[in-house]
Write a protein that holds these residues in place. Structure first.
Motif, short mmCIF file in Angstrom:
data_model
loop_
_atom_site.label_atom_id
_atom_site.label_comp_id
_atom_site.label_asym_id
_atom_site.label_seq_id
_atom_site.Cartn_x
_atom_site.Cartn_y
_atom_site.Cartn_z
N PRO A 12 -22.89 -22.13 -7.79
CA PRO A 12 -23.13 -21.32 -6.59
C PRO A 12 -22.09 -20.21 -6.48
O PRO A 12 -21.00 -20.27 -7.05
N LYS A 13 -22.46 -19.19 -5.76
CA LYS A 13 -21.55 -18.08 -5.58
C LYS A 13 -20.41 -18.48 -4.64
O LYS A 13 -20.59 -19.29 -3.74
N SER A 14 -19.25 -17.89 -4.90
CA SER A 14 -18.08 -18.17 -4.05
C SER A 14 -18.26 -17.48 -2.69
O SER A 14 -19.13 -16.62 -2.51
N VAL A 15 -17.40 -17.86 -1.77
CA VAL A 15 -17.45 -17.26 -0.44
C VAL A 15 -17.20 -15.75 -0.53
O VAL A 15 -17.88 -14.94 0.10
N GLY A 16 -16.24 -15.37 -1.33
CA GLY A 16 -15.94 -13.94 -1.47
C GLY A 16 -17.10 -13.16 -2.03
O GLY A 16 -17.38 -12.04 -1.58
N GLU A 17 -17.79 -13.73 -3.03
CA GLU A 17 -18.93 -13.05 -3.61
C GLU A 17 -20.07 -12.92 -2.59
O GLU A 17 -20.75 -11.89 -2.53
N ARG A 18 -20.28 -13.97 -1.81
CA ARG A 18 -21.33 -13.91 -0.80
C ARG A 18 -21.02 -12.85 0.28
O ARG A 18 -21.89 -12.12 0.74
N LEU A 19 -19.74 -12.78 0.68
CA LEU A 19 -19.35 -11.77 1.67
C LEU A 19 -19.51 -10.36 1.11
O LEU A 19 -20.01 -9.46 1.79
N ALA A 20 -19.08 -10.18 -0.15
CA ALA A 20 -19.18 -8.85 -0.76
C ALA A 20 -20.65 -8.45 -0.91
O ALA A 20 -21.02 -7.28 -0.67
N GLU A 21 -21.49 -9.42 -1.31
CA GLU A 21 -22.91 -9.12 -1.48
C GLU A 21 -23.55 -8.75 -0.14
O GLU A 21 -24.33 -7.80 -0.05
N ALA A 22 -23.22 -9.49 0.94
CA ALA A 22 -23.78 -9.20 2.25
C ALA A 22 -23.29 -7.84 2.77
O ALA A 22 -24.03 -7.09 3.40
#
Length: 299
Positions: A12-22
């Motif tokens: 799964p994507k990390s929290v940072g990656e999810r925030l950057a993607e959003a």
């Protein structure tokens, strides 16, 4: 061959990656997020790249990440839980307890505002304390109605002094100074010399009882020399004014214009003069009255 869906669940994507993607999906610049949350840009970059060791502590990492997620409209509770899990998994080595999360930096008031509010609160409390103590109104906490009625009792057990009672009474309006024609009337034979600022003689003679002299209204700073000031009665506009000096003491260069007489204080009483009936104290008068009432021959 690995199933893409299964691979996505295994990694799964990390929290940072999810925030950057959003953030990129919402077309929001990272600097804009920093401005909204007041989180330094370098800390936001560390969160997106998973470099939690670059943040001050684990508690700051959790609080900053939740504030970031809140700005993007994401579930901050879920993001906070996932960040704590990532910190435990990577063993970031933070020694601070994980149960405290700092407040949102965007909601923390500036330090100057906090100090100003504290100072205002101190001033309000101090002013209220002074008001309650009676220092401001000068009554010392005593009842104004009792002071006005003369029934107030001081700390020594006696009634309040007259000076204290006068605090409750309104100040009397001072009378307007007299103005008009200055007239000097002799009540005994006396030598008088009156002159102006240029030493121009206006009067120099011996006045007899009943003689009058009107000081010219246009005279420039008229002044008087007289050996016995008590022999003259002075009026301004028909109103008597205090004597020009102490009886038996010559005076000179004393202004006798209406303005000078109105501004001049009353002369001090002559200490060598015998006391009058008005100056006899009640304590001295009481024995005299008692002796007068005692019949002759009685002890």
């Amino acid at each position: 061959m690995t199933d893409p869906i299964e691979g996505a669940g295994m990694f799964p994507k990390s929290v940072g990656e999810r925030l950057a993607e959003a953030r990129k999906k919402a077309k929001i610049d990272l600097a804009d997020v920093s401005s909204r949350t007041r989180i330094p840009l370098r800390h936001l970059e560390a969160i997106e790249t998973g470099r939690y060791a670059d943040l001050p502590s684990a508690t700051y990492a959790t609080g900053f990440t939740k504030a970031y997620a809140r700005t993007l409209g994401m579930d901050e509770v879920e993001i906070g839980r996932d960040v704590r899990a990532e910190l435990q998994a990577i063993g970031a080595g933070y020694s601070q307890p994980d149960y405290f999360e700092p407040a949102d930096p965007a909601r923390v008031p500036p330090r100057a505002l906090a100090w100003t509010a504290a100072l205002v609160a101190i001033l309000i409390i101090g002013g209220f304390a002074l008001w309650r103590s009676g220092v401001i109104d000068g009554l010392g906490g005593r009842d104004p109605a009792a002071i006005a009625a003369g029934t107030d009792v001081t700390e020594q057990g006696g009634p309040a002094s007259e000076a204290t009672i006068n605090l409750a009474a309104p100040a009397a309006t001072p009378a307007a100074p007299p103005s008009g024609q200055v007239v000097l009337t002799a009540n005994d034979e006396v030598w008088v010399r009156i002159y102006d600022a240029a030493n121009q003689r206006l009067l120099e003679s011996t006045m007899k009882p009943g003689d009058r002299f009107e000081v010219p209204a246009d005279a420039n700073n008229p002044q008087i020399n007289v050996g016995r000031p008590e022999a003259l009665t002075v009026t301004v506009g028909g109103q008597p004014v205090p004597a020009l000096g102490i009886p038996g003491r010559p005076i000179r260069d004393v202004g006798v214009s209406a303005a000078a007489l109105a501004a001049r204080p009353a002369p001090a009483p002559d200490p060598s003069a015998p006391p009058t009936a008005a100056t006899v104290t009640p304590a001295a008068a009481a024995p005299a009255a008692s002796n007068a009432a005692t019949p002759a021959g009685q002890p």
